[in-house]
Design an enzyme around this catalytic site. Structure first.
Site, PDB file in Angstrom:
ATOM      1  N   ASP A   1      39.888  80.511  49.077  1.00 11.16           N
ATOM      2  CA  ASP A   1      38.543  80.246  49.584  1.00 11.16           C
ATOM      3  C   ASP A   1      38.318  79.942  50.911  1.00 11.16           C
ATOM      4  O   ASP A   1      39.554  79.986  51.244  1.00 11.16           O
ATOM      5  CB  ASP A   1      38.092  78.991  48.722  1.00 11.16           C
ATOM      6  CG  ASP A   1      38.750  77.973  48.944  1.00 11.16           C
ATOM      7  OD1 ASP A   1      40.074  78.025  49.036  1.00 11.16           O
ATOM      8  OD2 ASP A   1      38.420  76.608  49.027  1.00 11.16           O
TER       9      ASP A   1
ATOM     10  N   GLU B   1      40.979  75.535  47.487  1.00 10.49           N
ATOM     11  CA  GLU B   1      41.760  74.644  48.197  1.00 10.49           C
ATOM     12  C   GLU B   1      40.801  73.633  48.966  1.00 10.49           C
ATOM     13  O   GLU B   1      41.326  72.456  49.097  1.00 10.49           O
ATOM     14  CB  GLU B   1      42.879  75.460  48.958  1.00 10.49           C
ATOM     15  CG  GLU B   1      43.718  74.581  49.448  1.00 10.49           C
ATOM     16  CD  GLU B   1      43.401  74.167  51.167  1.00 10.49           C
ATOM     17  OE1 GLU B   1      44.230  73.106  51.714  1.00 10.49           O
ATOM     18  OE2 GLU B   1      42.308  74.703  51.604  1.00 10.49           O
TER      19      GLU B   1
END
Length: 485
Positions: free
Chosen positions: A78, A145
């Site tokens: 991400d 994350e």
């Protein structure tokens, strides 16, 4: 053809350009994950996803390297979605638009996603390039994350075969990271009451914007402005004196990004509008004097708006302004052990008001658990004084430095051999996933490296082109010299 296709090394930049073309903000990584899985299967690699969506890809050793220690290259899928106020962009549907500006790659009006897209691209480029020599290789790509380390929390033991993990989420070429801060979110909820706006009052929007923003860990020591705190300071100073009726407040969008903008909708008596505007102009002068060396584009605006909602009562207004104004922000303590490293900090990341409550979301970071505990206790006490509910949430551990790490020593020696200078061995105040990986894989030897990225978590994010080449050289040489089992 992307501008990035002209850059070296290839195919790293082509893969990064493809990553940019597929939307992948936190909680919306699925399209990118599916693309990577299809790509890996096309190339004949073993690949698998676990129960939380992490991707693991395996590539056999280069002939002659079968007896080397197995290595995992790790990145997260991400990116942080931040954009300038005047940029029209939907991070869930629109591609990032990278472009080359001299020595740097930037994005047009948004975060670039070099954090951690360059690391991800480098891992996939190693898989794609058969000229890179390596032992048994795994690539681990983790989910979400940036918004809570969901993938790292969900990583199960006995899935990875690697004995060494190279995390690619660092942001300074020439530095080797061997430890990082842990963190915890902290949410304060303050009950509010409202009443009708008196007759003869006019509604305005008070805006603070133009701040740089940035990473709430890596940039917290820079003394940048926090829009939430700056707007609260104004309200605390002038709310009572000007009889401002606070209708709405919103600032920041992510708890791990330093807020660049904050907005308050207020009602004020018609005969006090000039005084409000004069106060705003004077406040801008104060902020320019205090922060102007770093925050060159800071702006304070007052503009009329139409709004029909009720305003907070004077008591709710004062308690909200006092609570937010007194909430600590920034560096709490520097490390006595690691020179030049922040030990404990917090970021007042997201503030919002609904009909009957205000919510303040902070991210606390510390190299030591007691540092996190101290700030949690401090914010809890502050909440008690204000009559607010408080809740720490989603704590994650730091990565304890290991001065005897063999892979850290190998990276240092390899860097010295390649570039003729000794890299800096560092502990980073940002949160890396390595601390969480240590729970299912306590014996795994870990290190973190990466190219130079500035302004992560802000629309000013950029990655230094030359440093990507240096990082690639280090990474590929390191894989070649991994010792035998």
């Amino acid at each position: 053809m992307s501008e990035l296709s002209q850059l070296s090394p290839q195919p790293l930049w082509d893969i990064f350009a493809k990553i940019c073309s597929i939307p992948h903000p936190s909680y919306h990584e699925e399209a990118l994950a599916e693309h990577i899985l299809s790509w890996a299967k096309e190339k004949g690699f073993w690949c698998e996803r676990d129960q939380v969506g992490n991707i693991l890809i395996r590539k056999p050793a280069t002939p002659g390297f079968e007896n080397r220690q197995p290595v995992a290259l790790q990145a997260h899928l991400d990116m942080v979605p931040q954009k300038n106020n005047d940029t029209v962009h939907d991070f869930t549907t629109d591609p990032i638009q990278p472009w080359v500006d001299g020595e740097w790659v930037k994005a047009r009006g948004t975060t670039l996603g070099a954090d951690n897209g360059i690391g991800m691209a480098s891992a996939l480029a190693v898989l794609a390039d058969d000229k890179v020599e390596h032992g048994p290789l795994e690539v681990l790509l983790t989910m979400t994350e940036e918004a809570g380390m969901d993938g790292a929390f969900g990583l199960q033991p006995n899935w990875l075969q690697a004995e060494i993990l190279i995390n690619t989420d660092s942001e300074e070429e020439g530095e080797i990271y061997m430890g990082c801060a842990g963190g915890i979110d902290f949410i304060t909820t303050l009950p509010l009451t409202r009443e009708a706006v008196p007759a003869g009052f006019e509604t305005l929007k008070l805006t603070i914007k133009g701040l740089k923003g940035g990473h709430s860990g890596a940039d917290i020591h820079l003394g940048l402005g926090n829009a939430n705190k700056l707007l609260a300071r104004f309200l605390a100073a002038h709310g009572h004196a000007l009889d401002l009726r606070l209708i709405d407040f919103t600032g920041g969008t992510l708890r791990n990004a330093i807020p660049r903008e904050a907005f308050a909708t207020i009602a004020v008596a018609g005969d006090k509008i000039d005084a409000l505007k004069a106060a705003a102009t004077g406040y801008l002068a104060i902020l320019q004097n205090e922060l102007g060396a770093k925050e060159k584009n800071i702006t304070v605006l007052t503009e009329p708006v139409t709004h029909s909602a009720q305003a907070l009562t004077a008591d709710s207004r004062d308690r909200f302004a006092a609570l937010l104004n007194s909430t600590p922000n920034g560096v709490i303590r520097n490390s006595d052990v690691m020179a030049g490293v922040v030990e404990t900090s917090l970021n007042v990341g997201v503030v919002s008001i609904s009909d009957n409550q205000a919510e303040i979301i902070c991210l606390i970071r510390s190299l030591i658990d007691s540092g996190k505990d101290y700030v949690v206790e401090m914010l809890t006490s502050l909440g008690q004084l204000a009559g607010a509910k408080t809740a720490p949430k989603g704590g994650y551990p730091g990565w304890q430095p290991d001065a005897n790490s063999p892979v850290m020593a190998l990276v240092r020696e390899t860097y010295l051999t390649l570039f003729g200078k000794t890299p800096n061995i560092q502990v980073i105040h940002a949160g890396l996933e390595c601390g969480l990986f240590k729970k299912p894989y306590p014996e795994m030897d870990m290190v973190s490296i990466g190219p130079t990225i500035t302004g992560p978590h802000s629309p000013d994010e950029q990655v230094h082109i030359e440093s990507v080449g240096l990082y690639w050289t280090l990474l590929t040489e390191l894989l070649k010299v991994i010792p035998v089992k």
